[in-house]
Design an enzyme around this catalytic site. Structure first.
Site, PDB file in Angstrom:
ATOM      1  N   ASP A 237      46.992  44.055  22.299  1.00 51.08           N
ATOM      2  CA  ASP A 237      46.180  45.269  22.309  1.00 51.08           C
ATOM      3  C   ASP A 237      47.030  46.391  21.709  1.00 51.08           C
ATOM      4  OD1 ASP A 237      44.166  47.067  22.627  1.00 51.08           O
ATOM      5  OD2 ASP A 237      44.067  46.965  24.809  1.00 51.08           O
ATOM      6  N   SER A 238      46.339  47.393  21.178  1.00 50.41           N
ATOM      7  CA  SER A 238      46.980  48.418  20.352  1.00 50.41           C
ATOM      8  C   SER A 238      47.714  49.496  21.122  1.00 50.41           C
ATOM      9  CB  SER A 238      45.893  49.097  19.527  1.00 50.41           C
ATOM     10  OG  SER A 238      44.859  49.558  20.396  1.00 50.41           O
ATOM     11  N   GLY A 239      47.409  49.637  22.399  1.00 50.86           N
ATOM     12  CA  GLY A 239      47.922  50.780  23.155  1.00 50.86           C
ATOM     13  C   GLY A 239      46.810  51.783  23.430  1.00 50.86           C
ATOM     14  N   GLY A 240      45.664  51.590  22.780  1.00 52.12           N
ATOM     15  CA  GLY A 240      44.524  52.497  22.948  1.00 52.12           C
ATOM     16  C   GLY A 240      44.079  52.622  24.398  1.00 52.12           C
ATOM     17  N   PHE A 241      44.052  51.504  25.078  1.00 45.00           N
ATOM     18  CA  PHE A 241      43.563  51.519  26.454  1.00 45.00           C
ATOM     19  C   PHE A 241      44.436  52.373  27.365  1.00 45.00           C
ATOM     20  CE2 PHE A 241      43.196  49.511  30.729  1.00 45.00           C
ATOM     21  CZ  PHE A 241      41.911  49.940  30.984  1.00 45.00           C
TER      22      PHE A 241
ATOM     23  N   GLN B  51      33.492  51.445  19.536  1.00 48.39           N
ATOM     24  CA  GLN B  51      33.407  52.401  20.651  1.00 48.39           C
ATOM     25  C   GLN B  51      32.025  53.070  20.635  1.00 48.39           C
ATOM     26  OE1 GLN B  51      35.431  52.671  23.131  1.00 48.39           O
ATOM     27  NE2 GLN B  51      37.232  51.555  22.374  1.00 48.39           N
TER      28      GLN B  51
ATOM     29  N   GLY C 106      35.558  50.090  25.260  1.00 42.65           N
ATOM     30  CA  GLY C 106      34.953  51.206  25.973  1.00 42.65           C
ATOM     31  C   GLY C 106      33.997  50.831  27.080  1.00 42.65           C
TER      32      GLY C 106
ATOM     33  N   ASP D  35      39.315  39.227  28.017  1.00 45.09           N
ATOM     34  CA  ASP D  35      40.623  39.355  28.673  1.00 45.09           C
ATOM     35  C   ASP D  35      40.450  40.277  29.855  1.00 45.09           C
ATOM     36  OD1 ASP D  35      40.572  42.015  27.118  1.00 45.09           O
ATOM     37  OD2 ASP D  35      42.308  42.193  28.420  1.00 45.09           O
TER      38      ASP D  35
ATOM     39  N   CYS E 151      38.945  21.259  42.846  1.00 42.17           N
ATOM     40  CA  CYS E 151      39.655  21.981  41.780  1.00 42.17           C
ATOM     41  C   CYS E 151      40.872  21.158  41.360  1.00 42.17           C
ATOM     42  CB  CYS E 151      40.102  23.361  42.262  1.00 42.17           C
ATOM     43  SG  CYS E 151      41.095  24.254  41.029  1.00 42.17           S
TER      44      CYS E 151
ATOM     45  N   CYS F 211      43.472  22.221  39.599  1.00 40.98           N
ATOM     46  CA  CYS F 211      44.647  23.030  39.244  1.00 40.98           C
ATOM     47  C   CYS F 211      45.863  22.583  40.056  1.00 40.98           C
ATOM     48  CB  CYS F 211      44.368  24.517  39.461  1.00 40.98           C
ATOM     49  SG  CYS F 211      44.733  25.127  41.116  1.00 40.98           S
TER      50      CYS F 211
ATOM     51  N   CYS G 223      45.814  23.654  43.856  1.00 38.18           N
ATOM     52  CA  CYS G 223      44.905  22.928  44.755  1.00 38.18           C
ATOM     53  C   CYS G 223      45.315  21.462  44.955  1.00 38.18           C
ATOM     54  CB  CYS G 223      43.466  23.038  44.262  1.00 38.18           C
ATOM     55  SG  CYS G 223      42.823  24.726  44.393  1.00 38.18           S
TER      56      CYS G 223
END
Ligand code: PRF
Ligand code: ZN
Length: 381
Positions: free
Chosen positions: A102-106, A199, A226, A276, A314, A316, A319
């Site tokens: 991710d760009s850092g925008g968040f 956005q 957004g 994500d 499950c 995993c 479990c």
């Protein structure tokens, strides 16, 4: 001054093949420089180059083939120059599959008290030592080139989802103005992909403007940003549906920051391919596990002597070996419990998407979705 409209066509670093559809849902293969990713897919979040509590080997064993890093955090530590020197984030964390950054925008929203946004970019003040970081679209892309992510995100102007009026319009228009600076700064177009982010908040006309402008840049894939910021579910679904109606059919679509099991199913049905969210691992650290019957709070008193695994059936690693009782009694005392619940939750979402995808391929998506919701909102445990 008017910037040139940049284009990202002629892409060699991404191939997207839709194998089968059911209404708007798609079962596809996304081929990136570090291998194939079967979609729809949930992408675990490893903000600083590690998935909290899990090793690269464990992520590989869970079947993860695309994980997420964050430019803002990685730029602070270990730093873009360092990562470039050691051969990128893949080498640094010994991860042979794909990475999206991710760009850092968040962070403009999550660290809003510590940042200042202007046309030039964002100025952050470090929550750790007070030092300043200026992140322009050019800096974000340069850092992501150094990190070497297979998919990089454009720097966008992000505001709280429920913002209305002028500030939302400014953010949307600035995101469009910034896209050409992002694209121009991208130095490794043949080996790394750059996704623009749509956005516009909950406003359909702003979304349409942003969609039209970004689609002109002919990017290898697109993100819907957004959202997941405290808005009504109804509004959220309508915007997702509107965006997937307008985005190109032959390109991957990534819905940012969405990761509840029921949201993954609904939004996959609406034609989203990538998701994500930090929620699965964050909630695990507070003792909450995902199950097909909804959330399970392992701290609750009724788990004290409960010798069943988190979810019967499950497959995993957690479990296979551990009971609810063990987890209940170690959560407060041991890192291990948090790690084990995180592992189960990641497996749960990776597996949920795998099952959903298979149901499209087998022409039984409707039955799968009906069964999922019947269980998810039942009162069983
Ligand atoms: N933009 C960026 N990252 C994000 C989002 C966004 O809109 C979201 C959605 N709120 C999560 N992560 N750059
Ligand atoms: Zn499990």
């Amino acid at each position: 001054k008017k910037l040139k409209t940049e284009s990202l066509s002629m892409n060699k670093a991404l191939k997207f093949v839709v194998h089968k559809t059911c209404n708007k849902a798609r079962a596809s293969t996304l081929t990136l420089p570090h291998g194939d990713v079967l979609t729809p897919v949930y992408m675990p979040v490893g903000t600083k180059g590690t998935i909290k509590g899990l090793t690269s080997q464990e992520m590989e064993n869970l079947g993860c083939r695309l994980l997420l890093g964050n430019t803002y955090h990685l730029a602070y530590q270990p730093g873009g120059n360092y990562l470039e020197k050691v051969g990128g984030l893949h080498k640094f964390m010994n991860w042979k599959y794909n990475i999206l950054t991710d760009s850092g925008g968040f962070q403009m929203v999550s660290l809003s008290k510590l940042c200042e946004i202007s046309e030039e970019g964002v100025k952050f003040e470090s929550p750790v030592d007070g030092s300043e970081m200026f992140l322009r679209p050019e800096d974000s892309v340069h850092n992501q080139n150094q990190i070497g992510a297979d998919i990089m995100m454009a720097l966008d102007d992000v505001v709280q989802t429920t913002t209305v009026g002028e500030r939302m319009q400014i953010a949307c228009e600035r995101t469009v103005r910034w896209i050409d600076r992002n694209i121009q700064a991208h130095e490794r177009k043949d080996v790394q992909n750059l996704y623009p982010i749509v956005q516009g908040g909950l406003d359909f006309s702003l979304r349409k403007y942003c969609l039209d402008e970004l689609i002109k840049r002919d990017a290898p894939g697109y993100a819907i940003g957004g959202l997941a910021g405290g808005e009504d579910k109804q509004d959220f679904w309508k915007i997702v549906n509107f965006c997937t109606d307008h985005l190109p059919q032959d390109k991957p679509r990534y819905l940012m920051g969405v990761g509840y099991p029921d949201d993954l199913i609904v939004c996959s049905c609406l034609g989203v391919d990538q998701f994500d969210c930090v929620f699965s691992t964050r909630t695990a650290r507070f003792g909450t596990a995902f199950t097909k019957y909804g959330f399970m709070r392992l701290k609750n008193a009724d788990k004290e002597f409960d010798l069943k695994p988190i979810e019967e059936g499950c497959e995993c690693p957690t479990c296979q070996r551990y009971s609810r009782s063990f987890l209940h009694n170690t959560i407060a005392k041991e890192e291990t419990a948090c790690h084990l619940i995180s592992q189960h939750n990641l497996y749960f979402l990776l597996n949920l998407m795998k099952q959903f995808r298979q149901s499209i391929l087998d022409d039984r998506m409707e039955e799968f979705v009906n069964e999922f919701f019947k269980n998810y909102f039942s009162h069983e445990k």
